[in-house]
Scaffold this motif. Sequence first.
Motif: not given
Length: 326
Positions: A94-104
Amino acid sequence: MNTFFLIIGIVLVIAAIADFIWTTLWVDGGAGPLTDRLSSALWAFMRKWSRDHPKILSLAGPIILSATLLMWIFLLWAGWTLVFSGNESAIVNSTDSTPATWVERLYYAGYLIFTLGNGDYAPTTGVWQIATVIATGTGMMFITLGVTYLLSVLGAVTLKRAFAESVLSIGSSAEEIVTDSWDGNDFHNVNLLLSSFSSQLSTITSQHSAYPILHYYYAEKHQESVPVAVIVLDEALTVFRFGIPEEHRPNGLLIKEMRRTTQSYLETMDISAGTLPPPPDLVKLHAAGLPTVSAGEFSDALGQLAERRKQLTGLAHASAVEAPWK
């Protein structure tokens, strides 16, 4: 897009929801396929590992219930994690719009189904937004129905043990129940108890059908065991119906109703027939001053009831309880 993850995830979510609804809402359906296999496997393992030790088997019900809830959580959590992993850009920070990792993504799916309401990560397009809403809905459904199911099962366990205590407080064997029911003239004093027992056992039978996990709630105390109570009560009914002259018997309709209720319970338990148990001791009853039919007449009646009485030993074996005629 990783279609493989998406398909596997959808399959897991559907399997979890279907098994969950089957088990908790379909009264006539018994346990769902996954719950049934898990419960049977755990019960068989605990019986083999504990060698039918009462203290350990008394933990079977809580363990199986907990394992069932954990299985549903795992399937939902793993399924939604894989669904949201079906597209690299489905969930972003939500902060920098980078794709989430598997853990995330695992974290994101977890706080959705547990309805935590965190906003650390967010879905991107409309499809993933809708998937997020659906995932939250499945979590709310699980929590609501799961708690209701849990309370229903625990309430049914309490009723089971109250019924067993009521029956076995009268007598720990068929002969004892029959002897204590005699008032010197007839057995009419037991009529009210038979009516009450029939109603209670009918309710317990319906609950076993709706919540098969009740099969695995083992009572450590002999006096709280429903299978023992059913065996003792059914053998007492056999004596009342076939071992006592007609003019002295309890109400015939109540005996018939109680026998049918007991048979329904045996059918619900889905047991295999065991060996033929020893006959009730009619000689002992006669020696105590109770009116009885002849030994030959009683023996002929028992011969016609052989298959039914074998079910009683099957019930004792399947329930891991010591048969009351031993």
